[in-house]
Design a protein around this motif. Structure first.
Motif, PDB file in Angstrom:
ATOM      1  N   ALA A 164       0.892  -1.198   0.002  1.00 39.89           N
ATOM      2  CA  ALA A 164       0.019  -0.121  -0.031  1.00 39.89           C
ATOM      3  C   ALA A 164       0.972   1.272  -0.128  1.00 39.89           C
ATOM      4  N   GLU A 165       1.966   1.242   0.701  1.00 37.58           N
ATOM      5  CA  GLU A 165       2.739   2.330   0.973  1.00 37.58           C
ATOM      6  C   GLU A 165       3.690   2.656  -0.563  1.00 37.58           C
ATOM      7  N   VAL A 166       3.920   1.694  -1.351  1.00 37.65           N
ATOM      8  CA  VAL A 166       4.503   1.810  -2.584  1.00 37.65           C
ATOM      9  C   VAL A 166       3.596   2.321  -3.624  1.00 37.65           C
ATOM     10  N   ALA A 167       2.654   1.624  -3.504  1.00 44.57           N
ATOM     11  CA  ALA A 167       1.275   2.268  -4.555  1.00 44.57           C
ATOM     12  C   ALA A 167       0.980   3.722  -4.400  1.00 44.57           C
ATOM     13  N   GLN A 168       1.005   4.249  -3.001  1.00 49.59           N
ATOM     14  CA  GLN A 168       0.698   5.499  -2.415  1.00 49.59           C
ATOM     15  C   GLN A 168       1.856   6.374  -3.116  1.00 49.59           C
ATOM     16  N   LEU A 169       3.069   5.907  -2.925  1.00 52.04           N
ATOM     17  CA  LEU A 169       4.164   6.755  -3.126  1.00 52.04           C
ATOM     18  C   LEU A 169       4.229   7.033  -4.695  1.00 52.04           C
ATOM     19  N   ILE A 170       3.891   6.050  -5.524  1.00 49.72           N
ATOM     20  CA  ILE A 170       3.919   5.940  -6.872  1.00 49.72           C
ATOM     21  C   ILE A 170       2.673   7.138  -7.371  1.00 49.72           C
ATOM     22  N   PRO A 193      -2.485   0.484 -18.197  1.00 46.09           N
ATOM     23  CA  PRO A 193      -3.074  -0.654 -17.177  1.00 46.09           C
ATOM     24  C   PRO A 193      -1.895  -1.283 -15.957  1.00 46.09           C
ATOM     25  N   VAL A 194      -0.809  -1.006 -16.611  1.00 43.18           N
ATOM     26  CA  VAL A 194       0.492  -1.315 -15.697  1.00 43.18           C
ATOM     27  C   VAL A 194       0.570  -0.446 -14.546  1.00 43.18           C
ATOM     28  N   ILE A 195       0.417   0.866 -15.176  1.00 46.29           N
ATOM     29  CA  ILE A 195       0.590   1.915 -14.045  1.00 46.29           C
ATOM     30  C   ILE A 195      -0.496   1.919 -13.146  1.00 46.29           C
ATOM     31  N   ALA A 196      -1.669   1.496 -13.656  1.00 43.21           N
ATOM     32  CA  ALA A 196      -3.086   1.284 -12.754  1.00 43.21           C
ATOM     33  C   ALA A 196      -2.828   0.278 -11.746  1.00 43.21           C
ATOM     34  N   ARG A 197      -2.084  -0.774 -11.927  1.00 43.00           N
ATOM     35  CA  ARG A 197      -1.928  -2.044 -11.293  1.00 43.00           C
ATOM     36  C   ARG A 197      -0.909  -1.443 -10.034  1.00 43.00           C
ATOM     37  N   LEU A 198       0.068  -0.777 -10.406  1.00 43.32           N
ATOM     38  CA  LEU A 198       0.982  -0.453  -9.723  1.00 43.32           C
ATOM     39  C   LEU A 198       0.537   0.523  -8.514  1.00 43.32           C
ATOM     40  N   GLU A 199      -0.267   1.378  -8.847  1.00 45.04           N
ATOM     41  CA  GLU A 199      -1.035   2.190  -8.198  1.00 45.04           C
ATOM     42  C   GLU A 199      -2.143   1.523  -7.080  1.00 45.04           C
ATOM     43  N   ASP A 200      -2.267   0.187  -7.212  1.00 42.30           N
ATOM     44  CA  ASP A 200      -3.171  -0.463  -6.364  1.00 42.30           C
ATOM     45  C   ASP A 200      -2.655  -0.966  -5.305  1.00 42.30           C
ATOM     46  N   TYR A 237      -1.676  -4.774  -5.089  1.00 47.02           N
ATOM     47  CA  TYR A 237      -0.800  -5.298  -6.211  1.00 47.02           C
ATOM     48  C   TYR A 237       0.430  -5.987  -5.191  1.00 47.02           C
ATOM     49  N   GLU A 238       0.738  -6.903  -5.496  1.00 46.19           N
ATOM     50  CA  GLU A 238       2.056  -7.378  -4.892  1.00 46.19           C
ATOM     51  C   GLU A 238       3.252  -7.495  -5.988  1.00 46.19           C
ATOM     52  N   GLY A 239       3.177  -7.230  -7.127  1.00 44.59           N
ATOM     53  CA  GLY A 239       4.302  -7.542  -7.941  1.00 44.59           C
ATOM     54  C   GLY A 239       5.218  -6.195  -8.199  1.00 44.59           C
ATOM     55  N   HIS A 240       5.485  -5.409  -7.353  1.00 43.77           N
ATOM     56  CA  HIS A 240       6.292  -4.232  -7.609  1.00 43.77           C
ATOM     57  C   HIS A 240       7.671  -4.714  -7.936  1.00 43.77           C
ATOM     58  N   LEU A 300      11.891  -4.040  -8.550  1.00 49.69           N
ATOM     59  CA  LEU A 300      12.774  -2.760  -8.466  1.00 49.69           C
ATOM     60  C   LEU A 300      12.946  -2.032  -9.635  1.00 49.69           C
ATOM     61  N   SER A 301      13.274  -2.974 -10.741  1.00 50.27           N
ATOM     62  CA  SER A 301      13.578  -2.283 -11.987  1.00 50.27           C
ATOM     63  C   SER A 301      12.361  -1.452 -12.614  1.00 50.27           C
ATOM     64  N   MET A 302      11.070  -1.638 -12.243  1.00 47.83           N
ATOM     65  CA  MET A 302       9.966  -0.753 -12.864  1.00 47.83           C
ATOM     66  C   MET A 302      10.195   0.453 -11.835  1.00 47.83           C
ATOM     67  N   LEU A 303      10.318   0.352 -10.378  1.00 44.83           N
ATOM     68  CA  LEU A 303      10.092   1.435  -9.544  1.00 44.83           C
ATOM     69  C   LEU A 303      11.385   2.095  -9.912  1.00 44.83           C
ATOM     70  N   GLN A 304      12.533   1.971 -10.628  1.00 40.69           N
ATOM     71  CA  GLN A 304      13.641   2.883 -10.916  1.00 40.69           C
ATOM     72  C   GLN A 304      13.140   3.344 -12.024  1.00 40.69           C
ATOM     73  N   LYS A 305      12.505   2.474 -13.053  1.00 40.75           N
ATOM     74  CA  LYS A 305      12.256   3.466 -14.364  1.00 40.75           C
ATOM     75  C   LYS A 305      11.359   4.515 -13.944  1.00 40.75           C
TER      76      LYS A 305
END
Length: 103
Positions: free
Chosen positions: A32-38, A61-68, A71-74, A76-81
């Motif tokens: 939840a914290e990662v989703a909120q930060l994004i 839709p990928v960004i939408a999932r990351l902000e959910d 979602y449990e699939g964060h 590191l490479s996507m967070l860096q991008k």
């Protein structure tokens, strides 16, 4: 016994005797914290999910999932991008586990 309406304290009390449940709650909290930060970084930059997706080289839709928060699939490479696209620096930190002492 003092009653509380603080949800965090109630959850901590309920999970403190069950390490497995406590770990699940901690993982959900991190997701939840990662989703909120994004979400906050994207909206602060004035970008839509679609625009951020284009900058990162993915689809909306990928960004939408990351902000959910569920979602449990964060990755590191996507967070860096995402951080790079938002002109941010990704900071990862390990911190000691704080144990509350019962009074």
């Amino acid at each position: 016994m003092v009653k509380t309406s603080d949800a965090i304290k109630i959850i901590e009390k309920m999970t403190s005797s069950d390490p497995e449940l406590e770990a699940l709650v901690e993982e959900a909290s991190i997701n939840a914290e990662v989703a909120q930060l994004i979400y906050e970084a994207r909206t602060k930059a004035g970008l839509t999910q679609k625009h951020l997706a284009e900058l990162v080289g993915t689809k909306q839709p990928v960004i939408a999932r990351l902000e959910d928060a569920d979602y449990e699939g964060h990755s590191l490479s996507m967070l860096q991008k995402i951080a790079h696209a938002l002109n941010q620096r990704l900071v990862i930190q390990l911190a000691p586990i704080e144990h509350e002492q019962s009074a």
